[in-house]
Design a protein around this motif. Structure first.
Motif, PDB file in Angstrom:
ATOM      1  N   ARG A  84       0.829  -1.200   0.000  1.00  0.00           N
ATOM      2  CA  ARG A  84       0.000   0.000   0.000  1.00  0.00           C
ATOM      3  C   ARG A  84       0.866   1.253   0.000  1.00  0.00           C
ATOM      4  O   ARG A  84       1.970   1.260   0.551  1.00  0.00           O
ATOM      5  N   TRP A  86       0.417   5.735   0.271  1.00  0.00           N
ATOM      6  CA  TRP A  86      -0.278   7.017   0.312  1.00  0.00           C
ATOM      7  C   TRP A  86       0.508   7.996  -0.554  1.00  0.00           C
ATOM      8  O   TRP A  86       1.730   8.091  -0.445  1.00  0.00           O
ATOM      9  N   ILE A 117      -4.635  10.923   5.559  1.00  0.00           N
ATOM     10  CA  ILE A 117      -4.175   9.774   6.345  1.00  0.00           C
ATOM     11  C   ILE A 117      -4.831   9.772   7.721  1.00  0.00           C
ATOM     12  O   ILE A 117      -5.296   8.729   8.206  1.00  0.00           O
ATOM     13  N   THR A 120      -8.615   8.377   7.967  1.00  0.00           N
ATOM     14  CA  THR A 120      -9.014   7.048   7.517  1.00  0.00           C
ATOM     15  C   THR A 120      -8.856   5.960   8.564  1.00  0.00           C
ATOM     16  O   THR A 120      -9.152   4.798   8.286  1.00  0.00           O
ATOM     17  N   GLU A 122      -5.966   4.991   9.687  1.00  0.00           N
ATOM     18  CA  GLU A 122      -4.664   4.356   9.483  1.00  0.00           C
ATOM     19  C   GLU A 122      -3.930   4.252  10.818  1.00  0.00           C
ATOM     20  O   GLU A 122      -3.911   5.202  11.609  1.00  0.00           O
ATOM     21  N   LEU A 126       4.087   3.737   9.292  1.00  0.00           N
ATOM     22  CA  LEU A 126       4.247   4.187   7.923  1.00  0.00           C
ATOM     23  C   LEU A 126       5.701   4.593   7.685  1.00  0.00           C
ATOM     24  O   LEU A 126       6.445   4.860   8.628  1.00  0.00           O
TER      25      LEU A 126
END
Length: 248
Positions: A84, A86, A117, A120, A122, A126
């Motif tokens: 994934r 962003w 971010i 959502t 998350e 990251l």
């Protein structure tokens, strides 16, 4: 269609890295015709780096297409299986999808990316793969909001001088319209103009207020800031400058 004017269109000076500059050159020709004069002289060239990655993230963050390309070149076991990403904008997201990621675009700038971010659910961790010069402190702001985010510098943009053709265009007495995409490019162009073409007749189209601020010392006769920080809006800013020429 090119605006009607008694005066010829200015020379367009593109200072982006070559791939991005070629894409904007195509957009200019689509908008103003195939016979416009475009001088391409990148002021930066990417140098790709190979930093150590400490741990495997749940997802990556990209704030440029160059960051995606750097990721493609990075041989790191910690990134294997990360699917994934962003992305700050749609072009970066398209590049990430082409590299095999499930990519989501914030369709904006660093502010929009952080907000997307955070909105959502998350959880992270990251990893922001970025250039040596970066705005917005994406990793720090996300970490402060409870989403652990590391960052790794995977490329640097090395300065390049203006080409002889660009210097000749700037010194030719005719207007030169420079669309500027980043504060650093604006600062580099300012130094190059002061050194090699102090009498240049410049029109500046800036991607954002931050870019316009960095270009404030350029001896520009006309300036226009894009309504939002993307290439389509910058093209509209170029059109506004040419419309002003037509109305003068």
């Amino acid at each position: 269609m090119a605006p009607q004017s008694r005066d010829p269109l200015p020379t367009f000076l593109l200072t982006r890295p070559e791939a991005q500059g070629a894409r904007f050159a195509a957009a200019l020709r689509d908008a103003f015709g195939p016979d416009i004069r475009i001088v391409t002289s990148p002021l930066m060239m990417p140098e790709f780096l190979s930093p150590a990655i400490a741990e495997q993230p749940e997802a990556l963050i990209f704030t440029s297409e160059t960051g995606v390309e750097a990721c493609r070149r990075l041989a790191s076991p910690e990134l294997e299986g990360v699917g994934r990403a962003w992305c700050v904008g749609n072009r970066t997201a398209r590049a990430a999808r082409a590299a095999g990621f499930e990519a989501r675009s914030a369709d904006g700038d660093a502010e929009a990316l952080v907000a997307a971010i955070l909105g959502t659910g998350e959880r992270g961790p990251l990893l922001h793969l970025r250039g040596a010069e970066s705005r917005g402190d994406v990793a720090g702001r996300l970490s402060a909001q409870g989403i652990p985010t590391a960052e790794a510098i995977v490329y640097d943009q090395r300065p390049k001088p203006l080409s002889a053709e660009a210097i000749d265009a700037l010194g030719g007495g005719r207007p030169v319209l420079a669309p500027l995409f980043s504060p650093r490019t604006a600062r580099l162009l300012t130094a190059e103009v002061a050194r090699g073409a102090p009498g240049a007749v410049l029109w500046i189209a800036a991607l954002s207020p931050a870019v316009a601020e960095a270009a404030a010392s350029l001896p520009a006769q006309r300036r226009q800031i894009a309504a939002q920080p993307d290439a389509d809006a910058l093209l509209d800013a170029v059109k506004a400058l040419l419309d002003a020429q037509s109305d003068a």
